[in-house]
Design an enzyme around this catalytic site. Structure first.
Site, PDB file in Angstrom:
ATOM      1  N   PRO A 249      13.616 -14.524  -3.265  1.00 30.04           N
ATOM      2  CA  PRO A 249      13.499 -13.180  -3.853  1.00 30.04           C
ATOM      3  C   PRO A 249      14.705 -12.904  -4.750  1.00 30.04           C
ATOM      4  O   PRO A 249      15.817 -12.682  -4.267  1.00 30.04           O
ATOM      5  CB  PRO A 249      13.463 -12.254  -2.634  1.00 30.04           C
ATOM      6  CG  PRO A 249      14.131 -13.029  -1.543  1.00 30.04           C
ATOM      7  CD  PRO A 249      13.853 -14.470  -1.801  1.00 30.04           C
ATOM      8  N   ASP A 425      20.241 -14.002  -5.330  1.00 28.67           N
ATOM      9  CA  ASP A 425      19.360 -14.026  -4.164  1.00 28.67           C
ATOM     10  C   ASP A 425      19.480 -12.681  -3.455  1.00 28.67           C
ATOM     11  O   ASP A 425      20.518 -12.379  -2.853  1.00 28.67           O
ATOM     12  CB  ASP A 425      19.785 -15.174  -3.240  1.00 28.67           C
ATOM     13  CG  ASP A 425      18.816 -15.382  -2.077  1.00 28.67           C
ATOM     14  OD1 ASP A 425      18.110 -14.425  -1.722  1.00 28.67           O
ATOM     15  OD2 ASP A 425      18.791 -16.498  -1.531  1.00 28.67           O
ATOM     16  N   HIS A 426      18.400 -11.896  -3.527  1.00 30.11           N
ATOM     17  CA  HIS A 426      18.455 -10.531  -3.009  1.00 30.11           C
ATOM     18  C   HIS A 426      18.441 -10.470  -1.481  1.00 30.11           C
ATOM     19  O   HIS A 426      18.624  -9.390  -0.898  1.00 30.11           O
ATOM     20  CB  HIS A 426      17.285  -9.711  -3.557  1.00 30.11           C
ATOM     21  CG  HIS A 426      17.660  -8.298  -3.899  1.00 30.11           C
ATOM     22  ND1 HIS A 426      18.609  -7.589  -3.210  1.00 30.11           N
ATOM     23  CD2 HIS A 426      17.203  -7.454  -4.857  1.00 30.11           C
ATOM     24  CE1 HIS A 426      18.724  -6.370  -3.722  1.00 30.11           C
ATOM     25  NE2 HIS A 426      17.881  -6.268  -4.724  1.00 30.11           N
ATOM     26  N   ARG A 427      18.223 -11.611  -0.815  1.00 28.63           N
ATOM     27  CA  ARG A 427      18.277 -11.597   0.644  1.00 28.63           C
ATOM     28  C   ARG A 427      19.700 -11.363   1.139  1.00 28.63           C
ATOM     29  O   ARG A 427      19.896 -10.788   2.216  1.00 28.63           O
ATOM     30  CB  ARG A 427      17.763 -12.935   1.198  1.00 28.63           C
ATOM     31  CG  ARG A 427      16.283 -13.182   0.971  1.00 28.63           C
ATOM     32  CD  ARG A 427      15.894 -14.564   1.423  1.00 28.63           C
ATOM     33  NE  ARG A 427      16.575 -15.609   0.657  1.00 28.63           N
ATOM     34  CZ  ARG A 427      16.376 -16.917   0.832  1.00 28.63           C
ATOM     35  NH1 ARG A 427      15.518 -17.325   1.765  1.00 28.63           N
ATOM     36  NH2 ARG A 427      17.019 -17.797   0.090  1.00 28.63           N
ATOM     37  N   ILE A 429      22.532 -10.738  -1.347  1.00 28.47           N
ATOM     38  CA  ILE A 429      23.353 -10.064  -2.353  1.00 28.47           C
ATOM     39  C   ILE A 429      22.615  -8.816  -2.821  1.00 28.47           C
ATOM     40  O   ILE A 429      21.480  -8.898  -3.311  1.00 28.47           O
ATOM     41  CB  ILE A 429      23.646 -10.990  -3.548  1.00 28.47           C
ATOM     42  CG1 ILE A 429      24.408 -12.233  -3.090  1.00 28.47           C
ATOM     43  CG2 ILE A 429      24.428 -10.253  -4.628  1.00 28.47           C
ATOM     44  CD1 ILE A 429      24.624 -13.255  -4.175  1.00 28.47           C
TER      45      ILE A 429
END
Length: 454
Positions: A249, A425-427, A429
């Site tokens: 994501p 990486d939105h998981r 950050i």
């Protein structure tokens, strides 16, 4: 006088590391009948990461070449047969070092050799880790056990082999396991006479329309309307990495900044003795600014451990630099970049780009990156959405630097401006962290003298 025993031994493509499951045979350096020595180079193979020389694990005479240049050979598949002197047990104790990868631990194989090759005695029980085609899963510890055919089919269907339940020996994934996981349309079923009597006769299809009057005047299509290119080597590895990246994501933030002062500083440094003989490019200064920002925001220099559900923050930076080559996109990394000066960064970035374009980069050069920079601006592109490399947390893109109208000290002026982008990486950050990180880089490029104190 006793005649020494002759044994025909089979050499299979060894595990090349880095999750590589196959290699393309580039060329043979020996022919049938040639005498070879232990560790003599017998072939060149190209993996998705580099071109590697294969040394002979035995001293003997070439009996048979089992692959042709251009063939894609799975790991564990036979490559060559050598006739050696002495019993098979003694010959098999010899090991070879794979050029470019360094010495490994002792290689022990439980693979059953064909009787015609090894002259093995019959009657021994079948090893549960050996498939019917002679492929042994015990040769590759630490990797998900799967047959080469299953890995190939999974790659073609875009299926992650680690997520496929295995029904083979020791839980290994087989071709049938991959096929069962991917939904396939059921074939059309014939209608039984009883069902036909219930539904009645099928409707008569409409008549075929007459040929158009001008159909004969249609021109024949040329034979060269399309070209099909086999996917192999670097392109295949890039595709596999992008398939993994697509499961991450990701989000992207941008910042447009005035880099006039940075260009003026570089013009000054190019004339100094310190940078004599070096190519000082904007990429090097951006790298120095990014390293300073990573020290301020270490959460960017992280990776996601899916198995343990942990965020792994790296306290060192292996700075990946995207390099476009004739073979495709390569991403070598500058090791321990956080400890390098601007001059040292210039030297390392230039050297890595040269070896990649020359096709001489080693696997060690191309692995271990923790954060990457993609300089898409060299192609005249203002900005773009870079994709995060698997195993990293973010990637920085540098757009082209061009003159633009800009408000400078409350007046409209023509300045050198560029657009930076950070995909992350939105998981692990958040947008706030990524934005602060990018703003720090932009501020350093707007006033590069601030880097002296960082």
């Amino acid at each position: 006088m006793d005649v020494p025993d002759k044994t025909v031994l089979e050499f299979r493509l060894p595990d090349l590391g880095e999750g590589l499951t196959e290699a393309e045979l580039v060329s043979w350096t020996v022919a049938v009948g040639d005498r070879v020595e232990l560790n003599q180079t017998i072939a060149e193979v190209e993996t998705a990461k580099a071109q590697v020389a294969l040394p002979s694990p035995y001293a003997g005479q070439v009996a048979e070449l089992l692959a042709a240049p251009g063939d894609t050979v799975p790991v564990g598949a036979p490559l060559i047969r050598l006739s050696v002197s002495g019993p098979a047990e003694q010959a098999e104790q010899r090991t070879a070092v794979l050029v470019g990868y360094g010495p490994e631990g002792e290689f022990t194989s439980r693979r059953r050799r064909p009787e015609a090759v090894m002259h093995a005695e019959s009657g021994h029980p079948q090893d549960p880790d050996i498939t019917s085609d002679g492929f042994s899963f015990a040769d590759f510890p630490g990797r998900r056990a799967a047959t080469p055919g299953a890995r190939k089919l999974a790659g073609e269907l875009g299926v992650a082999i680690d997520h496929v339940p295995g029904s083979g020996p020791g839980g290994a994934v087989t071709v049938d396991d991959v096929r069962h996981l991917v939904p396939v349309a059921e074939p059309l079923r014939r209608t039984s006479p009883e069902e036909q009597a219930l539904v009645g006769p099928r409707p008569t299809p409409p008549p075929v329309p007459a040929m158009r009057p001008d159909a004969g005047a249609l021109r024949a299509a040329p034979a060269d309307r399309e070209t099909r290119t086999p996917v192999s080597g670097v392109r295949k590895r890039t595709a596999a990495a992008m398939n993994v990246s697509a499961t991450i994501p990701q989000a992207t933030v941008y910042a447009t900044t005035d880099v006039t002062a940075s260009l003026e500083l570089m013009d000054h440094l190019r004339g100094t003795e310190t940078f004599a003989g070096l190519t000082l490019s904007p990429l090097a200064l951006v790298a120095r600014a990014a390293l300073a920002a990573l020290e301020e925001f270490p959460g960017i220099n992280s990776s996601w451990d899916e198995e343990r559900h942990e965020i792994v923050t790296k306290h060192f930076v292996n700075l990946g630099i995207a390099v476009a080559t004739e073979r495709g996109l390569l991403v070598p990394s500058v090791k321990e970049a956080q400890a390098l000066s601007l001059r040292e960064l210039c030297r390392e970035i230039g050297w890595l780009a040269d070896v990649c374009r020359a096709g001489s980069a080693t696997p060690a050069d191309l692995r271990g990156g923790t954060f990457t920079i993609s300089n898409i601006g060299v192609f005249g592109v203002d900005t773009g959405v870079a994709l995060v490399n698997p195993g990293e947390g973010a990637i920085l893109s540098l757009g082209t630097i061009r003159k633009r109208p800009w408000v400078y000290r409350d007046e409209l002026a023509v300045r050198w401006v560029t657009t930076l982008g950070v995909s992350f990486d939105h998981r692990m950050i958040d947008g706030e962290l990524a934005s602060r990180f990018l703003s720090s880089i932009a501020a350093s490029l707007e006033d590069p003298l601030t880097l002296l104190g960082r």
